[in-house]
Design an enzyme around this catalytic site. Structure first.
Site, PDB file in Angstrom:
ATOM      1  N   ASP A   1       0.825  -1.215   0.000  1.00 33.63           N
ATOM      2  CA  ASP A   1       0.000   0.000   0.000  1.00 33.63           C
ATOM      3  C   ASP A   1       0.853   1.258   0.000  1.00 33.63           C
ATOM      4  O   ASP A   1       0.560   2.221  -0.695  1.00 33.63           O
ATOM      5  CB  ASP A   1      -0.924   0.016   1.222  1.00 33.63           C
ATOM      6  CG  ASP A   1      -1.988  -1.069   1.136  1.00 33.63           C
ATOM      7  OD1 ASP A   1      -2.185  -1.602   0.017  1.00 33.63           O
ATOM      8  OD2 ASP A   1      -2.595  -1.388   2.173  1.00 33.63           O
TER       9      ASP A   1
ATOM     10  N   CYS B   1     -46.583 -36.301  16.685  1.00 36.59           N
ATOM     11  CA  CYS B   1     -46.548 -36.098  15.236  1.00 36.59           C
ATOM     12  C   CYS B   1     -45.877 -37.302  14.573  1.00 36.59           C
ATOM     13  O   CYS B   1     -44.710 -37.587  14.845  1.00 36.59           O
ATOM     14  CB  CYS B   1     -45.785 -34.817  14.912  1.00 36.59           C
ATOM     15  SG  CYS B   1     -45.599 -34.529  13.142  1.00 36.59           S
TER      16      CYS B   1
ATOM     17  N   CYS C   1     -49.472 -33.582  11.301  1.00 32.03           N
ATOM     18  CA  CYS C   1     -50.290 -33.917  12.472  1.00 32.03           C
ATOM     19  C   CYS C   1     -51.270 -32.817  12.866  1.00 32.03           C
ATOM     20  O   CYS C   1     -52.092 -33.007  13.761  1.00 32.03           O
ATOM     21  CB  CYS C   1     -49.401 -34.266  13.660  1.00 32.03           C
ATOM     22  SG  CYS C   1     -48.586 -32.841  14.394  1.00 32.03           S
TER      23      CYS C   1
ATOM     24  N   LYS D   1     -11.544 -27.992 -18.630  1.00 31.06           N
ATOM     25  CA  LYS D   1     -12.282 -27.028 -19.446  1.00 31.06           C
ATOM     26  C   LYS D   1     -12.903 -26.032 -18.485  1.00 31.06           C
ATOM     27  O   LYS D   1     -13.882 -26.325 -17.797  1.00 31.06           O
ATOM     28  CB  LYS D   1     -13.345 -27.720 -20.291  1.00 31.06           C
ATOM     29  CG  LYS D   1     -14.010 -26.763 -21.258  1.00 31.06           C
ATOM     30  CD  LYS D   1     -14.872 -27.497 -22.261  1.00 31.06           C
ATOM     31  CE  LYS D   1     -15.295 -26.573 -23.393  1.00 31.06           C
ATOM     32  NZ  LYS D   1     -16.021 -25.388 -22.947  1.00 31.06           N
TER      33      LYS D   1
HETATM   34  S1  IVH Z   1      -8.457 -24.170 -26.134  1.00 33.64           S
HETATM   35  C1  IVH Z   1      -8.697 -24.183 -30.592  1.00 33.64           C
HETATM   36  N1  IVH Z   1      -8.460 -24.886 -23.628  1.00 33.64           N
HETATM   37  O1  IVH Z   1     -13.820 -23.575 -24.311  1.00 33.64           O
HETATM   38  C2  IVH Z   1      -8.835 -24.342 -29.149  1.00 33.64           C
HETATM   39  N2  IVH Z   1     -10.368 -23.748 -24.454  1.00 33.64           N
HETATM   40  O2  IVH Z   1     -15.095 -24.138 -27.323  1.00 33.64           O
HETATM   41  C3  IVH Z   1      -9.113 -23.069 -28.460  1.00 33.64           C
HETATM   42  N3  IVH Z   1     -12.101 -23.337 -22.762  1.00 33.64           N
HETATM   43  O3  IVH Z   1     -14.225 -20.649 -25.995  1.00 33.64           O
HETATM   44  C4  IVH Z   1      -9.541 -23.196 -27.073  1.00 33.64           C
HETATM   45  N4  IVH Z   1     -11.031 -24.277 -21.085  1.00 33.64           N
HETATM   46  O4  IVH Z   1     -13.242 -20.380 -23.742  1.00 33.64           O
HETATM   47  C5  IVH Z   1      -9.149 -24.287 -24.598  1.00 33.64           C
HETATM   48  N5  IVH Z   1      -8.290 -25.564 -21.408  1.00 33.64           N
HETATM   49  C6  IVH Z   1      -8.981 -24.951 -22.386  1.00 33.64           C
HETATM   50  C7  IVH Z   1     -10.246 -24.388 -22.183  1.00 33.64           C
HETATM   51  C8  IVH Z   1     -10.920 -23.794 -23.242  1.00 33.64           C
HETATM   52  C9  IVH Z   1     -12.137 -23.639 -21.458  1.00 33.64           C
HETATM   53  C10 IVH Z   1     -13.185 -22.665 -23.482  1.00 33.64           C
HETATM   54  C11 IVH Z   1     -12.757 -21.533 -24.344  1.00 33.64           C
HETATM   55  C12 IVH Z   1     -13.405 -21.718 -25.676  1.00 33.64           C
HETATM   56  C13 IVH Z   1     -14.240 -22.928 -25.490  1.00 33.64           C
HETATM   57  C14 IVH Z   1     -13.978 -23.871 -26.629  1.00 33.64           C
END
Ligand code: IVH
Length: 741
Positions: free
Chosen positions: A39, A502, A481, A148
């Site tokens: 800070d 009950c 009840c 994902k």
């Molecule tokens: S790779 C060509 N890796 O999933 C590949 N995508 O339909 C490009 N997503 O819109 C994406 N986790 O937002 C990749 N480990 C991951 C991911 C990921 C989530 C999402 C991304 C994209 C959608 C793919």
């Protein structure tokens, strides 16, 4: 050097120190700079920039706080399109093998095409490279498997290592410029660090001498391509989401009309990223994972050369981006399947939402050869898990009665498959909660089921509400009840006052009595209790022990063999302990641990039944509410009768001499041992302390009563001193045990 140059140097130094601290704090989760120091430096930089606006650079951490307010979000054309990934239709774990086979089949068909010279404009004229040849010869394919992430895709553009633009995916070709909001994300570097952290550390000047990222004159740290687009996912952690909703609830309670709760982390993150006012985005703590590259300077022009996706991930990490620790190299379909299962098992415990895993062919050469179908790469696939949230409608709101009479509103739902099972019920907890969410019969609702967690109504879709619905209210009398329903002062729960009159409470009381940690009556489950109560075979707990073979065998679906098994289990259960028996009675506020404390303190049931609230409150961990509840239970003649009848039926335990915790010299005290004592071993010291009623803990906190320190005591001793916890040696311990400290 003139003053101007000095100020400029200081500003650069502060930017670098603060950016490094942000990286350590947000990305490495290993803060090195105390908050107060951060800070102080931050304010110093703010002051310099206020006086010399020309020194306010885009990579300055002061630009993170969100000053910008825009009219619209400007379109950004992606030089390298942002693709989406195909979702594997085979959602079973075998989906990984299906994908692997598809990749192999495609390579084989390409091979045939080149061999037959079928190449035309659409097809390659080049023979496949060594990686593909190896696969065709039967070698397993190397993949990278990643979670994902359930957020939104983002492209971050760095020029000479400085973040210049952040854009959403949009339609993949054109997204929106959201740089002002993305700057507020602590995990996103405003300026990139040296190629590896180790190298960066090695290059550091001694601590305190300041750390210049990049070289004077604005050059980028080595290894970072002059133009770099990083692709990844912006998301919101679950705890940050919960915290935000908590703040919103408080604001709503305080009458703030603009406050509202959010449905889920993904929508909240997406909404935050598209705010025009960066201050609003900054309010919602967002996070980021990098998973790929967009436009990058060619190796010929000073960009790095990568052979594998794995190497790309490592480079991203070395440049200071968060890369998921779950990402892994996997060889062949079998390792992908194992990854799928492994991440599924961790899914609920992760601090963020994922909706599946992604498999990517690791070799970039193979990726190029595999290419794309329409807008989706052949070299990647998304393998999803069952959705944890689905929409359904509320068909009714039932009110269920629990063991203690608590009324729970339960939404009866049109059956919906969510989190891997079909859900037809979701608890609304209590009236307050049902009203807060304003769930009504006829509503379309979001239902969530994560792992083994009970299904929950997350929110209502207000614009889908049919006309003529009514707000939920608790009934004034028990739906089972008919007894009066009350809500005690200061409590959220409504209760049926019917007690064991009950049937609903009776059923729950019986199930609790029979449960494993209580009387442990094997075979006395839901269905059976239902029949016993509805058929009036069992009206009270002692009735259980009065059943005979004839009355039991007469029940539905009860063969003589199972009837005999139940009778045997009932007989076995009579030999119990006082604490189990106390727990089994189902006294309000008396859980397993309290039952143990009470049993140990009083030794006999009669002593306990005759205890005054004051005497009860002397038991460790028993407060006035519990004491009052126990006293009230045994003051009720009906309950005493139940106890007597159970004893008469043969329920017994061995009664010990009372060991009231209050007379133990160290009851309620927590002691930590550290170092080597001159005569006592650690085990001996611990045994003595525990015999005196103390708890022996492993770490020191403000709640520690004493630290006993011997020779070579380490950090625990330091911590005790820092916290002002009394420290004793062995002689002090002996005095303590004798009651003299
Ligand atoms: S790779 C060509 N890796 O999933 C590949 N995508 O339909 C490009 N997503 O819109 C994406 N986790 O937002 C990749 N480990 C991951 C991911 C990921 C989530 C999402 C991304 C994209 C959608 C793919």
């Amino acid at each position: 050097m003139n003053n101007e140059a000095n100020v400029s140097r200081r500003a650069a130094e502060l930017r670098a120190r603060l950016n490094r601290a942000a990286h350590q704090y947000y990305t490495l989760d290993a803060p090195e700079l105390p908050d107060a120091e951060y800070d102080r430096l931050f304010r110093e930089l703010q002051a310099i920039e206020a006086e010399h606006p020309a020194l306010r650079t885009p990579d300055s951490p002061t630009q993170r706080v969100g000053g910008a307010v825009l009219d619209t979000l400007a379109p950004v054309r992606h030089a390298v399109p942002m693709l989406s990934i195909r979702t594997e239709t085979d959602t079973s774990p075998q989906g990984a093998a299906t994908f692997d086979q598809r990749v192999r089949d495609y390579l084989a068909s390409e091979q045939r095409r080149t061999l037959l010279k079928l190449d035309d404009e659409r097809h390659r004229s080049q023979p496949l490279g060594p990686a593909a040849q190896a696969v065709l010869a039967g070698a397993p394919i190397d993949y990278v498997a990643e979670p994902k992430f359930d957020g939104l895709a983002m492209s971050l553009r760095y020029e000479h290592g400085v973040l210049v633009q952040a854009a959403t995916r949009g339609d993949g070709e054109t997204g929106e410029d959201v740089t002002h909001n993305i700057r507020t994300i602590g995990q996103i570097p405003l300026r990139l660090v040296a190629p590896t952290l180790a190298a960066a550390r090695a290059a550091l000047p001694p601590e305190g001498a300041g750390f210049a990222l990049g070289r004077p004159g604005g050059e980028t740290a080595a290894g970072v391509p002059p133009l770099l687009e990083v692709r990844g996912e912006v998301y919101m952690r679950r705890d940050d989401f919960e915290r935000l909703n908590e703040v919103m609830r408080q604001r709503m309670a305080a009458g703030d009309k603009a406050a509202k709760t959010f449905v889920n982390p993904r929508n909240t993150a997406a909404g935050a990223v598209r705010q025009l006012d960066a201050a609003l985005a900054a309010e919602r703590r967002l996070s980021f994972f990098a998973y790929g590259l967009g436009e990058v300077t060619a190796p010929a022009d000073g960009g790095p050369r990568f052979d594998t996706h794995w190497a790309v991930l490592q480079a991203l990490k070395s440049w200071g981006f968060p890369v998921s620790a779950l990402a892994r190299q996997a060889r062949g379909a079998s390792e992908l399947i194992a990854f799928h299962a492994d991440v599924a098992a961790q899914r609920d415990a992760l601090p963020f939402d994922i909706d599946g895993v992604v498999y990517k062919v690791d070799s970039l050469e193979l990726q190029r050869e595999l290419g794309f179908v329409t807008r989706e790469p052949r070299w990647a696939v998304a393998h999803k898990y069952p959705a944890q949230e689905e929409l359904t409608t509320v068909q009714a709101i039932d009110v269920q009665v629990g063991r203690t009479g608590k009324l729970t509103p339960v939404a009866k739902l049109a059956p919906v498959f969510v989190g891997g099972v079909t859900v037809t019920n979701a608890t609304l907890h209590n009236e307050l909660e049902a009203r807060r969410k304003d769930v009504r019969v006829g509503d379309t609702v979001v239902v969530r089921r994560a792992g083994d967690v009970i299904p929950e109504v997350v929110s209502v879709l207000p614009d889908q509400r049919p006309p003529g619905t009514a707000e939920f209210t608790m009934p004034a009398s028990c739906p089972v009840c008919g007894s009066a329903v009350v809500r005690e002062e200061g409590e959220a729960d409504h209760r049926c006052t019917g007690g064991l009159f009950c049937p609903a409470q009776r059923k729950q009381a019986l199930l609790h009595f029979a449960s494993r940690k209580a009387m442990d009556i094997e075979g006395l489950g839901d269905k059976l209790v239902e029949q016993l109560v509805d058929g009036n075979v069992v009206r009270s707990l002692p009735d259980l022990y009065r059943m005979g073979l004839v009355s039991l065998s007469a029940l539905d679906r009860m063969a003589e063999k199972s009837a005999q098994n139940l009778l045997d289990a009932l007989k076995r259960s009579k030999d119990t302990t006082l604490s189990r028996f106390l727990f089994a009675l189902g006294i309000r506020h008396v859980g397993e641990a309290t039952a143990k404390d009470l049993a140990r303190h009083f030794g006999t049931l009669d002593a306990l039944m005759d205890a005054t609230p004051k005497q009860l409150a002397q038991v460790s961990d028993v407060g006035p509410v519990v004491a009052e509840s126990v006293h009230a239970f045994f003051a009720e003649p009906h309950n005493r009768e139940v106890v007597e009848q159970l004893r008469a039926a043969g329920v017994h335990w061995s009664e010990a001499a009372p060991t009231p915790g209050a007379t133990l010299p160290l009851a309620g005290q927590t002691v930590v041992l550290t170092g080597t004592l001159p005569t006592l071993t650690r085990e001996q010291a611990q045994a003595l302390l525990e015999a005196a009623g103390a708890k022996v803990a492993g770490s020191v906190s403000k709640k520690t009563s004493y630290v006993i320190a011997g020779a070579e005591a380490g950090s625990k001793l330091d911590k005790a001193r820092a916290l002002g916890v009394p420290v004793l040696d062995e002689a002090g311990l002996q005095a303590l045990l004798a009651g003299g400290a």
